[in-house]
Design an enzyme around this catalytic site. Structure first.
Site, mmCIF file in Angstrom:
data_model
loop_
_atom_site.group_PDB
_atom_site.id
_atom_site.type_symbol
_atom_site.label_atom_id
_atom_site.label_comp_id
_atom_site.label_asym_id
_atom_site.label_seq_id
_atom_site.Cartn_x
_atom_site.Cartn_y
_atom_site.Cartn_z
ATOM 1 N N GLU A 88 1.241 -0.287 -5.194
ATOM 2 C CA GLU A 88 0.379 0.570 -5.395
ATOM 3 C C GLU A 88 1.195 1.756 -5.793
ATOM 4 O OE1 GLU A 88 -3.222 3.240 -3.612
ATOM 5 O OE2 GLU A 88 -1.734 2.702 -2.400
ATOM 6 N N ASP A 111 0.896 -1.078 0.064
ATOM 7 C CA ASP A 111 0.124 0.019 0.111
ATOM 8 C C ASP A 111 0.759 1.106 -0.121
ATOM 9 O OD1 ASP A 111 -2.689 1.153 0.554
ATOM 10 O OD2 ASP A 111 -1.725 2.018 2.084
HETATM 11 C C1 NOJ Z 1 -4.472 3.338 -0.679
HETATM 12 C C2 NOJ Z 1 -5.604 2.160 -0.406
HETATM 13 O O1 NOJ Z 1 -5.885 1.760 -1.541
HETATM 14 C C3 NOJ Z 1 -6.876 3.331 0.114
HETATM 15 O O2 NOJ Z 1 -7.980 2.514 0.281
HETATM 16 C C4 NOJ Z 1 -6.416 3.928 1.374
HETATM 17 O O3 NOJ Z 1 -7.532 4.743 2.084
HETATM 18 C C5 NOJ Z 1 -4.787 4.366 1.195
HETATM 19 N N1 NOJ Z 1 -3.975 3.953 0.781
HETATM 20 C C6 NOJ Z 1 -4.206 4.765 2.867
HETATM 21 O O4 NOJ Z 1 -3.817 3.438 3.268
#
Ligand code: NOJ
Ligand code: CA
Length: 540
Positions: free
Chosen positions: A290, A230
């Site tokens: 991500e 993430d």
């Molecule tokens: C990316 C995640 O996909 C999202 O859902 C989240 O709110 C943020 N990172 C913070 O962790």
């Protein structure tokens, strides 16, 4: 040392070397592809997939009960959004224990059972690792906040303000307001790129790094096949806290726009990714990133200069093509191909309006959903499908601020309505609550569940779902670039007359058969399926 001793020593050395090489050997197929290169991934938002105990919230036993469904769909690995203990401020992206399961989702025993059932059905488990921040309820942060001399103080980023009531600098939280929160007890500010309940971990502290790397190893031993990492872009910040340049205008939260050059995508990120990769390689595991890149050079960096960082950085630039635009798709695909790494294609996720709505024109939505499935699931690379995409699930956005669950939708309403719409319960059948739960679910299902649900679509040979079934043959061909997408060829187009293309495994994919099926239509066209080196042209 005698000659005999020397040769025994040499033999032992050789044995050790070969054993260690053996331990690191990747499981590859005949074409030299690793398991994740010929896999279809599927993202599950655990709150919304299947509710086994009818409390209105999905859980791990629910996921386990659907392994057969996932297998039949052709899914090889599921990425489960965070299911760890969490106060759920950001629905799991605020973790208060990295090595456990939130009781709302089950227990570690349920997790082990899910892994075992996945193994039976050929479905691997990939977890979501929230590396940038923890919850403010994590024992590390509770200790960190307790005093300036606490042993975990330096596990987070604490700084003095610029002056009374003034945060250390102008960095903004992407979820609204300053990225600094004042703690009256210790009279310092802590940094949070996301909600204040999600304090950023200090990755410059070797103890943090060690704890996080160890956590990945702990889960690999438990049978996990990889992680989706993430928010990797935000792992490091400029230690001098230089202000970010201010840009014109305001964002959806009403804050001034800034160019986040001092708190995003710092080069140090790559050193951490290399370390995470080293641990992953010991278990033949995959790292998905991500990675919100704005150009192909940035994406390229995430693979690592020696293929030693992320195997699967997601190409989010692809998701910015929000319309059926062949030239744009062509451009994006050519670019990601040129990066030299293995492409990763995504068209929806839990943070983005569903592809059904983004690409749909309001009249031919089902046909377009079929086309999109047939298209991106057969590109050379690895696709990550979002749960419900395969049945044409659409967004169910809240209509009133008081119904919004996602905090950014409440603070940003009406410019920012939050992400509830794309996180609604999976539509299993046409019964109450779409068969997800007997209790009213945490988010309401869209009205289209009566027609767009698994049970109904399984019976219909023309359903959206039938265009999302990825057979092993199809996977084999597409992963190696064996399928040519004529609609994307320079002379082609993706106009409505081509929207009926549908990939079918049952009739058309017997052995080496072509993959694009003819559909009865009045306005005939041609589809070329480049197959095993020879072109076939099919009229439709
Ligand atoms: C990316 C995640 O996909 C999202 O859902 C989240 O709110 C943020 N990172 C913070 O962790
Ligand atoms: Ca439940």
């Amino acid at each position: 040392m005698s000659k005999r001793c020397l040769s025994v020593l040499a033999f032992l050395l050789l044995l050790c070397c070969s054993l260690s090489i053996f331990a690191q050997t990747k499981s590859t197929d005949a074409g030299g592809h690793q398991w994740w290169q010929h896999a279809v991934f599927y993202e599950i938002y655990p709150r919304s997939f299947a509710d086994s105990n009818n409390d209105g919230i999905g859980d791990l036993k629910g996921i386990t009960s659907k392994m057969g469904y996932l297998h039949d769909l052709g899914v090889d690995a599921i990425w489960i959004s965070p299911c760890f203990p969490s106060p759920q401020v950001d629905f799991g992206y605020d973790v208060s224990d990295y090595e456990n399961i939130d009781p709302m989702y089950g227990t570690l025993a349920d997790f082990d059972h899910m892994v075992a059932e996945g193994k039976q059905q050929g479905v691997r488990i990939v977890l979501d690792f929230v590396v940038n921040h923890s919850s403010d309820k994590h024992p590390w942060f509770i200790d960190s906040k307790s005093s300036r001399t606490a042993s975990h103080r330096d596990w987070y980023i604490w700084r003095d303000g610029k002056g009374p009531g003034q945060p250390p600098n102008n960095w903004m939280s992407t979820f609204g307001g300053s990225a600094w929160k004042f703690d009256p007890a210790t009279k310092q500010y802590y940094y949070h790129y996301f909600y204040a309940e999600q304090p950023d971990l200090n990755w410059r502290n070797p103890a943090v790094e060690k704890a996080m790397l160890d956590t990945t190893g702990w889960w690999y031993k438990r049978g996990v096949s990889g992680f989706r990492l993430d928010a990797v872009d935000t792992l490091f910040e400029d230690p001098n806290l230089t202000d970010n340049p201010v840009l014109p205008g305001t964002n959806k939260q009403g804050d001034p726009n800034t160019d986040e050059i001092h708190n995003k995508k710092l080069p140090e990120v790559h050193e951490v990714l290399k370390k995470l990769r080293k641990v992953a390689d010991e278990s033949d595991a995959v790292l998905i990133g991500e990675t919100w890149t704005s150009n192909i050079d940035e994406l390229k960096e995430y693979y690592g200069s020696h293929d030693n960082e992320l195997q699967m950085p997601m190409d989010f630039m692809f998701t910015t093509v929000d319309k059926l635009s062949p030239p744009e798709f062509r451009r994006q695909i050519a670019q990601v191909d040129s990066a030299g790494g293995w492409p990763v294609f995504v068209i929806s996720n839990h943070d983005k309006v569903r592809s059904y709505n983004r690409y749909g024109d309001g009249k031919n939505n089902d046909a377009i959903a079929k086309l999109m499935g047939a298209f991106y699931l057969t590109l050379r690379g690895t696709p990550i499908m979002y749960y419900g995409e395969e049945i044409g699930m659409e967004n169910n956005d809240p209509k009133r601020k008081e119904d919004v669950k996602d905090p950014i939708g409440r603070t940003g309403w009406p410019r920012e309505i939050g992400r509830d719409g794309e996180r609604t319960p999976m539509q299993w059948n046409s019964d109450t609550n779409a068969g997800f739960s007997q209790k009213d679910p945490w988010l309401p299902v869209p009205l289209t569940y009566k027609t767009h649900n698994v049970a109904t679509e399984l019976k219909d040979p023309n359903s959206v779902r039938q265009c999302h079934v990825v057979s092993p043959q199809l996977q084999g061909e597409s992963r190696t670039g064996g399928i040519e997408h004529v609609g994307l060829a320079p002379e082609g187009n993706l106009q409505p007359r081509r929207q009926r293309l549908c990939l079918r495994q049952s009739e058309d994919l017997g052995g080496d058969a072509a993959v694009i099926r003819k559909r009865p239509r009045s306005d005939a066209g041609t589809v070329r399926s480049h197959h095993r080196g020879s072109d076939e042209v099919i009229d439709f």
